[in-house]
Design a protein around this motif. Structure first.
Motif, PDB file in Angstrom:
ATOM      1  N   PRO A   1       3.102  44.759   1.227  1.00 22.88           N
ATOM      2  CA  PRO A   1       2.593  43.971   2.350  1.00 22.88           C
ATOM      3  C   PRO A   1       2.296  44.788   3.601  1.00 22.88           C
ATOM      4  O   PRO A   1       1.426  44.403   4.383  1.00 22.88           O
ATOM      5  N   LEU A   2       2.986  45.896   3.794  1.00 22.12           N
ATOM      6  CA  LEU A   2       2.715  46.734   4.960  1.00 22.12           C
ATOM      7  C   LEU A   2       1.559  47.692   4.702  1.00 22.12           C
ATOM      8  O   LEU A   2       0.644  47.814   5.515  1.00 22.12           O
ATOM      9  N   GLY A   3       1.611  48.381   3.578  1.00 20.80           N
ATOM     10  CA  GLY A   3       0.597  49.383   3.287  1.00 20.80           C
ATOM     11  C   GLY A   3      -0.802  48.824   3.237  1.00 20.80           C
ATOM     12  O   GLY A   3      -1.773  49.509   3.569  1.00 20.80           O
ATOM     13  N   SER A   4      -0.931  47.570   2.836  1.00 19.94           N
ATOM     14  CA  SER A   4      -2.261  46.976   2.718  1.00 19.94           C
ATOM     15  C   SER A   4      -2.810  46.488   4.052  1.00 19.94           C
ATOM     16  O   SER A   4      -3.936  45.993   4.117  1.00 19.94           O
ATOM     17  N   LEU A   5      -2.033  46.624   5.135  1.00 20.79           N
ATOM     18  CA  LEU A   5      -2.493  46.216   6.457  1.00 20.79           C
ATOM     19  C   LEU A   5      -3.167  47.342   7.223  1.00 20.79           C
ATOM     20  O   LEU A   5      -3.866  47.084   8.209  1.00 20.79           O
TER      21      LEU A   5
ATOM     22  N   VAL B   1       2.944  25.288  12.457  1.00 19.17           N
ATOM     23  CA  VAL B   1       2.480  26.524  13.088  1.00 19.17           C
ATOM     24  C   VAL B   1       3.619  27.539  13.129  1.00 19.17           C
ATOM     25  O   VAL B   1       4.674  27.287  13.732  1.00 19.17           O
ATOM     26  N   ALA B   2       3.415  28.669  12.490  1.00 15.61           N
ATOM     27  CA  ALA B   2       4.434  29.725  12.477  1.00 15.61           C
ATOM     28  C   ALA B   2       4.599  30.310  13.871  1.00 15.61           C
ATOM     29  O   ALA B   2       3.622  30.463  14.610  1.00 15.61           O
ATOM     30  N   PRO B   3       5.830  30.661  14.262  1.00 14.03           N
ATOM     31  CA  PRO B   3       6.073  31.180  15.609  1.00 14.03           C
ATOM     32  C   PRO B   3       5.515  32.582  15.843  1.00 14.03           C
ATOM     33  O   PRO B   3       5.369  32.996  16.983  1.00 14.03           O
ATOM     34  N   VAL B   4       5.221  33.302  14.784  1.00 10.48           N
ATOM     35  CA  VAL B   4       4.641  34.640  14.920  1.00 10.48           C
ATOM     36  C   VAL B   4       3.155  34.571  14.579  1.00 10.48           C
ATOM     37  O   VAL B   4       2.769  34.150  13.481  1.00 10.48           O
ATOM     38  N   LEU B   5       2.311  34.905  15.551  1.00  7.58           N
ATOM     39  CA  LEU B   5       0.853  34.919  15.417  1.00  7.58           C
ATOM     40  C   LEU B   5       0.241  33.536  15.204  1.00  7.58           C
ATOM     41  O   LEU B   5      -0.955  33.419  14.963  1.00  7.58           O
ATOM     42  N   GLY B   6       1.034  32.494  15.300  1.00  6.62           N
ATOM     43  CA  GLY B   6       0.492  31.147  15.232  1.00  6.62           C
ATOM     44  C   GLY B   6      -0.242  30.824  13.945  1.00  6.62           C
ATOM     45  O   GLY B   6      -1.202  30.046  13.941  1.00  6.62           O
ATOM     46  N   THR B   7       0.209  31.392  12.839  1.00  2.00           N
ATOM     47  CA  THR B   7      -0.436  31.108  11.557  1.00  2.00           C
ATOM     48  C   THR B   7      -0.205  29.653  11.172  1.00  2.00           C
ATOM     49  O   THR B   7       0.924  29.154  11.222  1.00  2.00           O
ATOM     50  N   ASN B   8      -1.265  28.981  10.761  1.00  3.94           N
ATOM     51  CA  ASN B   8      -1.163  27.600  10.299  1.00  3.94           C
ATOM     52  C   ASN B   8      -0.706  27.578   8.847  1.00  3.94           C
ATOM     53  O   ASN B   8      -1.383  28.110   7.957  1.00  3.94           O
ATOM     54  N   CYS B   9       0.447  26.964   8.615  1.00  6.78           N
ATOM     55  CA  CYS B   9       0.934  26.696   7.271  1.00  6.78           C
ATOM     56  C   CYS B   9       0.698  25.216   7.004  1.00  6.78           C
ATOM     57  O   CYS B   9       0.924  24.374   7.882  1.00  6.78           O
TER      58      CYS B   9
ATOM     59  N   ILE C   1       5.130  33.834   8.984  1.00  6.09           N
ATOM     60  CA  ILE C   1       6.361  34.447   9.478  1.00  6.09           C
ATOM     61  C   ILE C   1       7.157  33.454  10.329  1.00  6.09           C
ATOM     62  O   ILE C   1       6.664  32.975  11.358  1.00  6.09           O
ATOM     63  N   GLY C   2       8.371  33.120   9.886  1.00  6.52           N
ATOM     64  CA  GLY C   2       9.250  32.252  10.653  1.00  6.52           C
ATOM     65  C   GLY C   2       9.037  30.769  10.468  1.00  6.52           C
ATOM     66  O   GLY C   2       9.564  29.967  11.236  1.00  6.52           O
ATOM     67  N   VAL C   3       8.295  30.375   9.434  1.00 13.36           N
ATOM     68  CA  VAL C   3       7.992  28.953   9.243  1.00 13.36           C
ATOM     69  C   VAL C   3       8.963  28.273   8.278  1.00 13.36           C
ATOM     70  O   VAL C   3       8.873  27.064   8.038  1.00 13.36           O
ATOM     71  N   GLU C   4       9.928  29.015   7.761  1.00 13.00           N
ATOM     72  CA  GLU C   4      10.807  28.484   6.716  1.00 13.00           C
ATOM     73  C   GLU C   4      11.557  27.231   7.149  1.00 13.00           C
ATOM     74  O   GLU C   4      11.618  26.238   6.407  1.00 13.00           O
ATOM     75  N   ASP C   5      12.171  27.241   8.332  1.00 10.47           N
ATOM     76  CA  ASP C   5      12.949  26.089   8.775  1.00 10.47           C
ATOM     77  C   ASP C   5      12.067  24.860   8.980  1.00 10.47           C
ATOM     78  O   ASP C   5      12.463  23.732   8.658  1.00 10.47           O
ATOM     79  N   GLN C   6      10.873  25.057   9.521  1.00 19.93           N
ATOM     80  CA  GLN C   6       9.945  23.934   9.685  1.00 19.93           C
ATOM     81  C   GLN C   6       9.590  23.322   8.333  1.00 19.93           C
ATOM     82  O   GLN C   6       9.499  22.097   8.203  1.00 19.93           O
ATOM     83  N   LEU C   7       9.397  24.163   7.341  1.00 16.04           N
ATOM     84  CA  LEU C   7       9.073  23.653   6.013  1.00 16.04           C
ATOM     85  C   LEU C   7      10.222  22.839   5.442  1.00 16.04           C
ATOM     86  O   LEU C   7      10.008  21.743   4.899  1.00 16.04           O
TER      87      LEU C   7
ATOM     88  N   ASP D   1       1.060  37.846   7.550  1.00 13.04           N
ATOM     89  CA  ASP D   1       1.263  36.677   8.405  1.00 13.04           C
ATOM     90  C   ASP D   1       0.921  35.377   7.695  1.00 13.04           C
ATOM     91  O   ASP D   1       1.161  34.289   8.238  1.00 13.04           O
ATOM     92  N   HIS D   2       0.403  35.461   6.465  1.00 13.03           N
ATOM     93  CA  HIS D   2       0.120  34.272   5.650  1.00 13.03           C
ATOM     94  C   HIS D   2       1.005  34.195   4.411  1.00 13.03           C
ATOM     95  O   HIS D   2       0.947  33.200   3.692  1.00 13.03           O
ATOM     96  N   THR D   3       1.807  35.221   4.178  1.00  9.36           N
ATOM     97  CA  THR D   3       2.603  35.269   2.942  1.00  9.36           C
ATOM     98  C   THR D   3       4.092  35.502   3.163  1.00  9.36           C
ATOM     99  O   THR D   3       4.871  35.393   2.216  1.00  9.36           O
ATOM    100  N   TYR D   4       4.489  35.809   4.381  1.00  7.27           N
ATOM    101  CA  TYR D   4       5.856  36.294   4.610  1.00  7.27           C
ATOM    102  C   TYR D   4       6.927  35.361   4.051  1.00  7.27           C
ATOM    103  O   TYR D   4       7.888  35.809   3.417  1.00  7.27           O
TER     104      TYR D   4
END
Length: 221
Positions: free
Chosen positions: A90-94, A7-15, A33-39, A61-64
Motif C-alpha cells: 500500500p505504501l510503495g504503490s503511492l 466520511v473518514a476522518p483522514v482525507l475525508g474519504t467517502n465510505c 482511514i479511521g472509518v472502522e468505528d463509524q461502520l 485512503d480507500h482501502t485502509y
C-alpha cells in the motif's frame, strides 16, 4: 435501497454502506482511514452485517480499514485486477512523497485474505442482494472502477469524478490518456443516464447532468 455515506476522518474519504431495503446484509465500498468505528455503529443501528467489500481503486485512503474489517470478519474483497498489487504494497504503490505521508498508518496492516479480482470492461456483481455493474474506468489508477446501481440511478465514482473536478493522474499508475478516455465516456449522453446520482470518493454528491453541464473537465469532451 439504503445508501449511507460515512466520511473518514483522514482525507475525508467517502465510505459507503449499501443494503437492499429490509435486508440483513450490506456491501461496504471504500473503507478508508479511521472509518472502522463509524461502520460498526452503522451496522448496529441499521441491523445489518457486511457480506462483501468493494474497492473503487487501491489507494490506501480507500482501502485502509480493509485490514481491520477482514480481521474481524471473513469478508471477500472485490476490485479490478489492475489494482490488486496495491493491497500487498500500500505504501510503495503511492510513490515516495505520499508513502512518507502515509507511513504512520501502515503499522499492523495486513492484506485481506479473500481477494476476488474482476476483469474486463464491465462485470455484473450480485452481493448481499445488491446488484451492481462494475465499469472499468482507468486513468487515476490502472484498475479504477465505477460501481453503478442500475436500478437506483446511482454510480460510485471513487477518485475518477468528483463534484466540479476529476481525479489526479500524476501518481504511479496514473495515465492522462486513459483518464481522458474514461471521462469522454462519462461525458457522453450515450453513456450513463444524466439523472444518475454521482457519489464520489471525496466531497459532496452530484449528478451526471450537473457535471456534464458545469464540470470543466467534462464540458470540453
Amino acid at each position: 435501497m439504503l445508501v449511507l455515506t460515512l466520511v473518514a476522518p483522514v482525507l475525508g474519504t467517502n465510505c459507503y454502506l449499501v443494503a437492499p431495503d429490509g435486508g440483513r446484509e450490506c456491501v461496504v465500498i471504500d473503507p478508508g482511514i479511521g472509518v472502522e468505528d463509524q461502520l460498526e455503529k452503522a451496522f448496529a443501528e441499521h441491523g445489518v452485517e457486511p457480506a462483501a467489500v468493494l474497492v473503487t481503486h487501491g489507494h490506501l485512503d480507500h482501502t485502509y480499514a480493509l485490514s481491520e474489517l477482514c480481521r474481524r470478519r471473513d469478508l471477500p474483497v472485490h476490485l479490478h485486477e489492475g489494482d490488486v498489487y496495491r493491497l500487498a504494497d500500500p505504501l510503495g504503490s503511492l510513490g515516495p512523497q505520499l508513502a512518507q505521508q502515509f507511513a504512520q498508518f501502515v503499522d499492523g496492516w495486513t492484506p485481506p485474505a479473500d481477494v476476488r479480482p474482476f476483469t474486463g470492461a464491465e462485470t455484473e456483481l450480485d452481493l448481499a442482494g445488491v446488484g451492481l455493474r462494475a465499469i472499468h474506468a482507468p486513468g487515476h489508477t490502472e484498475g479504477s472502477t465505477l460501481f453503478e446501481l442500475p436500478g437506483d440511478g446511482v454510480v460510485f465514482t471513487g477518485d475518477v469524478l468528483f463534484a466540479g473536478t476529476v481525479g489526479r493522474t500524476d501518481l504511479p499508475g496514473g495515465d492522462d490518456a486513459l483518464m481522458r478516455a474514461t471521462l469522454t465516456r462519462l461525458a457522453s449522453a450515450d453513456g450513463l443516464p444524466g439523472v444518475t446520482t454521482v457519489r464520489p470518493g471525496h466531497g459532496p454528491a452530484s449528478t451526471l447532468d450537473r457535471e456534464r453541464a458545469s464540470n470543466p473537465y467534462l464540458r470540453g469532451l
